[in-house]
Design an enzyme around this catalytic site. Structure first.
Site, PDB file in Angstrom:
ATOM      1  N   SER A  46      17.248  43.439  15.787  1.00 21.21           N
ATOM      2  CA  SER A  46      18.168  43.713  16.881  1.00 21.21           C
ATOM      3  C   SER A  46      19.057  44.913  16.544  1.00 21.21           C
ATOM      4  CB  SER A  46      18.978  42.451  17.195  1.00 21.21           C
ATOM      5  OG  SER A  46      19.622  42.553  18.445  1.00 21.21           O
ATOM      6  N   ASP A 193      13.873  38.971  21.308  1.00 21.00           N
ATOM      7  CA  ASP A 193      14.722  39.335  20.177  1.00 21.00           C
ATOM      8  C   ASP A 193      14.188  38.767  18.858  1.00 21.00           C
ATOM      9  OD1 ASP A 193      17.126  39.176  18.311  1.00 21.00           O
ATOM     10  OD2 ASP A 193      18.042  40.154  20.032  1.00 21.00           O
TER      11      ASP A 193
END
Length: 340
Positions: A46, A193
């Site tokens: 991320s 993610d």
């Protein structure tokens, strides 16, 4: 290109955390400014992945100074891209408070999917990474070993994108929060993610890098405060725990395996030797970041981001002053005490 010197080389494991990744920006800026360490590999998830790839791009185009400039441009662009009033996202330049517009988006995201909220799949972050990063040159000329984590949306399996595979989609997949963005499709497969499967993945640095030292840069507290009671507190805590469970489990495995390997003075296998010679180090900001509400990970005020950057720079300097001499020699943190 990767800078060359006789300085010790380390690998970096960069945790995700949205806007809190500006703290990692500061850590990297401090390490680059100091100039005594080289980087062999970086594993990121991320925001950690964003920092890793932007750093690699900057090194290619201008060495250490180029990397520092690239990181500053990237985070400045993030602040400038805010779809709501960025000046409302900070109080006294210290604690991020979201604007009413941002709060409304978060509230709607609990009731509507990204396909309903954002039918045209608008993502300002895509525009930023495409503009700021030369992915083609990165894939062909970058000597830094990059490992970017994403999660397969239909299986939950971890996917690691390496330097030769790096694209804007791979980077965006690592930061794709499913409540806010559609899954990113790569080769026909959907990804979310990377925090759901690795935040970050440490094993690529252990198996694929030759440097003895791994520096963990963490954004999530290893010890949370009081037990949550309200609905919002519980929701926030469960999100934190779910994003860090795989990382904590992996680090516990390393601690257990190192303890097992240490039971003999003459480890016979390659794995045992690698376990005994690997040094772990840690930079974190638990006291600072644990006081910030989870929602501040979406705050985009430049003042707020620069405050986190300055904190990261200070933590990097403090760590270097205390632990530089240990690099290549021994760990500066006992992972068994932290993760066992």
């Amino acid at each position: 290109m990767l800078f060359r010197s006789r300085n010790p080389a380390i690998s970096l494991a960069l945790q995700g955390g949205g806007a809190h990744g500006a703290f990692t920006w500061g850590v990297l800026d401090g390490l680059l400014e100091d100039g005594r360490l080289e980087f062999e590999g970086i594993s990121g998830t991320s925001a950690g992945a964003m920092n890793a790839v932007v750093l690699a791009h900057g090194l290619l185009h201008g060495g250490r100074d180029g990397a520092r400039e690239a990181l500053a441009r990237f985070w400045g662009a993030v602040a400038a891209s805010a779809p709501f009033d960025p000046s409302a996202a900070v109080t006294n330049g210290e604690n991020g408070n979201l604007s009413p517009g941002a709060r409304a988006i978060l509230a709607w995201a609990r009731h509507y999917s990204p396909h309903e909220l954002n039918p045209f799949d608008v993502n300002p972050l895509r525009d930023i990474v495409v503009r700021e990063i030369d992915f083609e040159r990165l894939r062909t000329h970058c000597r830094l070993k990059l490992f970017v984590a994403a999660t397969h949306a239909n299986t939950g399996k971890l996917r690691i994108f390496e330097t030769r595979e790096m694209t804007a989609d791979a980077l965006l997949a690592s930061a794709c929060l499913p409540a806010l963005h559609r899954a990113v499709e790569i080769d026909g497969e959907p990804y979310w993610d990377g925090g759901y499967s690795a935040n970050p993945a440490v094993f690529p640095l252990f198996y694929d890098c030759s440097s003895r030292d791994i520096l963990l840069v963490l954004l999530s507290p290893l010890l949370h405060g009081e037990t949550p009671h309200t609905v919002e507190e519980i929701r926030s805590r469960t999100l934190d725990l779910s994003f860090n469970a795989t990382f904590l489990r992996e680090m516990r495995m390393y601690a257990h395996a190192r303890e097992y390997a240490s039971r003999t003075l003459l480890p016979a296998g390659r794995l045992e030797r690698r376990l005994k010679r690997t040094n772990f180090h840690l930079i974190e900001a638990e006291e600072l970041l644990s006081q910030l509400p989870t929602e501040t990970r979406l705050a985009t005020s430049l003042r707020f981001l620069e405050m986190l950057r300055d904190q990261g720079r200070q933590h990097a300097r403090t760590w270097l002053d205390a632990n530089y001499g240990k690099v290549g020699q021994r760990s500066s943190v006992e992972i068994a005490e932290l993760f066992y």
